[in-house]
Motif scaffolding. Structure first.
Motif: not given
Length: 323
Positions: A81, A57, A78, A65, A62, A98
């Protein structure tokens, strides 16, 4: 080890000029080709038709992806995350987290669904049937004290079951007859623990193997990594400050083999870590390298209980066979 046909059966990440890319090849490392730029941690689906991978990211805080694409000629999609992800045994689903929530993506319908919305989630493993996931969740305490427990969640209805309640259980690995996990005897850094086993419903918890727990040598016990398809073999590793040297077990007898750098040609020093095990449990992919660049990052295929190692990818990591 996969059969070595003309289809993609091996994936790995290669870094160059501070950029990484995802590659695929035949099982023996031949006929390699790049499938994604500015990407890492590629993993082939069991069919070999799909590949999932991560891209960093823009913000360091963060989560990366997660993308999914056909191995040949398909635009990447995509998904979410994610810090960790895993294919289902049939390859029709991709589970991901995530660290704060756990979701599942259906490759055929392109639909995704959140199953768990509470962190701190640090590991996920599909049941062999593909109908449920095991995961570890921290208690949420601050500081260096890691107090995880293991839960399972059913894919169909999102029903969650708590499998442990001691605050000392993490890193679940779901096999055909039992779940292997790391049981912590020390939950403050550095966390120390051995490998335990339990049944699918959380009953029958018992120690399996203790491992090296010499903190003066930065060895912090034993962590399970993967079962063979029949559950008769278990891949684990000795947790250390850097690397995690592979250790293999025949489950019934607990006969083990601990790998060392000396078993790998061309390397006189470096670190080891397990990358993957073939579905039949006969072969491993092992990463060997260093944290300071003194040794090349290479991927070797090696027999389960030790033997002649064969280089399959040079300047590579994040390797895996399709199962």
């Amino acid at each position: 080890m996969p059969s070595g046909t003309g289809s993609a059966e091996l994936s790995f990440t290669r870094a160059s000029a501070e950029r990484s890319s995802v590659w695929v090849a035949r099982a023996d490392g031949s006929h390699e080709r790049r499938v994604a730029r500015n990407a890492f941690a590629g993993a082939l689906s069991p069919s070999g038709r799909w590949i999932a991978y991560l891209r960093s990211a823009k913000s360091d805080r963060a989560a990366p992806l997660l993308y999914v694409a056909r191995v040949r000629g398909d635009r990447a999609e995509q998904v979410a995350r994610a810090r960790w992800f895993v294919w289902s045994p049939k390859g029709n689903r991709l589970a991901y987290t995530d660290g704060k929530a756990l979701g599942v993506f259906d490759v055929g319908t392109r639909k995704q669904r959140m199953l768990v919305r509470t962190g701190d989630i640090r590991g996920i493993s599909f049941a062999p049937s593909g109908d449920a996931l095991a995961y570890a969740r921290d208690s949420g305490r601050t500081g260096t004290d890691y107090r995880p427990d293991i839960f399972s969640v059913r894919i169909a209805n999102g029903r969650i079951s708590r499998l442990t309640g001691d605050g000392h259980s993490g890193e679940p690995v779901w096999g055909p007859t039992s779940i292997a996990y790391r049981h912590y005897v020390r939950t403050t850094w550095p966390q120390v623990g051995g490998t335990w086993l339990m049944w699918r419903d959380g009953s029958g918890k018992h120690p399996f193997a203790r491992g090296d727990q010499n903190r003066r040598h930065a060895h912090y016990g034993l962590m399970p990594v993967e079962f063979s398809r029949d559950g008769k073999r278990l891949l684990a590793c000795t947790v250390a400050e850097f690397g995690c040297s592979p250790v293999t077990f025949f489950v019934a007898t607990k006969q083990r083999h601990a790998f060392s750098v000396g078993e790998f040609p061309r390397h006189t020093h470096g670190l080891l870590a397990p990358e993957d095990m073939s579905g039949d449990g006969r072969s491993l992919l092992v990463w060997i390298g260093s944290v300071d660049g003194a040794a090349a990052d290479d991927i070797y295929a090696v027999p389960f209980a030790g033997g002649k190692a064969r280089l399959v990818a040079h300047n590579a990591d994040w390797a895996g066979w399709r199962d």
